[in-house]
Design a protein around this motif. Structure first.
Motif, short mmCIF file in Angstrom:
data_model
loop_
_atom_site.label_atom_id
_atom_site.label_comp_id
_atom_site.label_asym_id
_atom_site.label_seq_id
_atom_site.Cartn_x
_atom_site.Cartn_y
_atom_site.Cartn_z
N THR A 15 -8.80 0.29 4.95
CA THR A 15 -9.45 0.95 6.10
C THR A 15 -8.58 2.04 6.73
O THR A 15 -9.10 2.98 7.31
N ARG A 16 -7.24 1.91 6.54
CA ARG A 16 -6.36 2.94 7.13
C ARG A 16 -6.54 4.28 6.44
O ARG A 16 -6.06 5.30 6.93
N GLN A 103 -11.59 -11.08 -6.01
CA GLN A 103 -11.58 -11.82 -4.74
C GLN A 103 -12.94 -11.49 -4.11
O GLN A 103 -13.21 -10.32 -3.86
N GLY A 108 -7.76 -11.72 3.16
CA GLY A 108 -6.33 -11.65 3.46
C GLY A 108 -5.47 -11.78 2.21
O GLY A 108 -5.93 -12.26 1.17
P1 UTP Z 1 -3.02 -4.19 3.21
O1 UTP Z 1 -3.26 -4.85 4.49
O2 UTP Z 1 -2.01 -3.09 3.12
O3 UTP Z 1 -4.36 -3.61 2.55
O4 UTP Z 1 -2.72 -5.29 2.10
P2 UTP Z 1 -5.77 -3.33 3.13
O5 UTP Z 1 -6.30 -4.51 3.85
O6 UTP Z 1 -6.55 -2.79 1.98
O7 UTP Z 1 -5.41 -2.09 4.07
P3 UTP Z 1 -5.98 -1.61 5.47
O8 UTP Z 1 -5.06 -2.25 6.47
O9 UTP Z 1 -7.42 -2.03 5.57
O10 UTP Z 1 -5.81 -0.13 5.40
C1 UTP Z 1 -1.67 -5.19 1.13
C2 UTP Z 1 -2.22 -5.36 -0.28
O11 UTP Z 1 -2.94 -6.57 -0.40
C3 UTP Z 1 -4.23 -6.34 -0.91
C4 UTP Z 1 -4.54 -4.87 -0.62
O12 UTP Z 1 -5.41 -4.34 -1.61
C5 UTP Z 1 -3.15 -4.23 -0.67
O13 UTP Z 1 -2.83 -3.77 -1.97
N1 UTP Z 1 -5.20 -7.26 -0.27
C6 UTP Z 1 -5.28 -7.33 1.08
C7 UTP Z 1 -6.04 -8.02 -1.07
O14 UTP Z 1 -5.96 -7.97 -2.32
N2 UTP Z 1 -6.95 -8.84 -0.47
C8 UTP Z 1 -7.07 -8.94 0.88
O15 UTP Z 1 -7.93 -9.71 1.34
C9 UTP Z 1 -6.22 -8.16 1.67
#
Ligand code: UTP
Length: 290
Positions: A15-16, A103, A108
């Motif tokens: 989302t960022r 997943q 998370g």
């Molecule tokens: P981040 O928190 O950086 O990824 O998770 P996000 O949720 O994609 O990013 P924002 O905050 O919404 O921008 C670190 C890593 O863990 C994976 C993400 O794809 C990233 O590579 N992740 C995170 C999962 O595989 N599953 C999840 O439920 C959450």
């Protein structure tokens, strides 16, 4: 025991980085000419691990396509005599044994790691976040594997973070038992500066013992309503030894806009083919602005 498997969670929503990540995975955003996740797979391979599980999810098909063969493209490149590109494209598909599991919803990082349980089995395994890039002479994972071979226990990569940034990290509490190595007693996910037990933040590289799966199975949603890997590591630190390792090298959170820009600029400056011209351009640009 030796670490033979690596897990790359890449199922997050990114989302960022919206709207760029509305219809494409953030792990596929290019850092110059390679997608972010290719740098991570290369780090795993250079560290001597060939079995990789990528945790994907809805809208992440491009990751599988990237690491697959591309017969049409290969045919086209061969016909055109573009042998160098042909080798490059083939190399990506042959780099490692890459497996995938989905997943079903992004619940998370802890939940994503739990999805790797049947792939991992009862062995220690590496976890590398799909958007964290580390530039180092010796790959960060290889440095951590060296420590793991000695301690045979969970090792998490840590980095000293500014106090105002601690709320972005899992922060360890423990003692530095020798240069760069910490005995971890506890971890706190995203603390306020006044509650942070140290300035050492956990970054996107882990080597974890399989006991984490039983901890994850009973972990309730924590910060942000997500199942946090940090919360399971906290349980692990109470049951067995956990070490923090302050790696050599420079890390970029390429899932964050500023981190992505920094990684792009610094990688370009280091490249033999682009570096000299790019640095000259940056110097001219900056001199015009000052
Ligand atoms: P981040 O928190 O950086 O990824 O998770 P996000 O949720 O994609 O990013 P924002 O905050 O919404 O921008 C670190 C890593 O863990 C994976 C993400 O794809 C990233 O590579 N992740 C995170 C999962 O595989 N599953 C999840 O439920 C959450």
């Amino acid at each position: 025991m030796k670490v033979k498997k690596a897990v790359i969670p890449a199922a997050g929503l990114g989302t960022r980085f919206l709207p760029a990540t509305k219809a494409q995975p953030k792990e596929m955003l290019p850092l110059i000419d390679r997608p972010i996740i290719q740098y991570i797979v290369e780090e795993v391979v250079e560290s001597g691990i060939e079995d990789i599980l990528i945790i994907t999810g809805r809208g992440k098909r491009a990751i599988e396509d990237h690491f697959d063969c591309s017969l049409e493209l290969e045919y086209f490149l061969r016909e055109k005599g573009k042998e160098e590109w042909l080798r490059e494209v083939r190399k990506i598909a042959q780099m490692a044994n890459i497996h995938y599991v989905r997943q079903c919803e992004p619940r998370g990082l802890g939940h994503a790691v739990l999805c790797a349980q049947s792939f991992v089995g009862d062995e220690p395994f590496a976890v590398l976040l799909g958007d964290d890039i580390v530039m180092a002479e010796k790959p960060c994972l290889a440095q951590m594997l060296e420590l793991f071979e000695e301690v045979q226990a969970t090792v998490v990569a840590v980095e000293r973070v500014p106090l105002k940034e601690v709320f972005r990290y899992g922060i360890i509490s423990g003692e530095e038992i020798r240069t760069r190595v910490f005995a971890v007693h506890d971890l706190v996910e995203k603390p306020k500066p006044e509650d942070a037990p140290s300035r050492w933040g956990v970054t996107g590289r882990y080597i974890i013992t399989p006991r984490v799966f039983s901890a994850l199975a009973t972990t309730r949603p924590g910060a942000g309503g997500e199942i946090q890997l940090t919360d399971a590591l906290k349980v692990l630190a109470k049951e067995e030894k956990v070490f923090g390792y302050a790696f050599y090298g420079k890390r970029y959170d390429a899932g964050d806009k500023l981190g992505y820009l920094k990684a792009t600029v610094e990688l370009a400056m280091e490249r033999e083919d682009l570096g000299p011209a790019f640095i000259e351009y940056l110097q001219t640009l900056l001199s015009e602005r000052i």
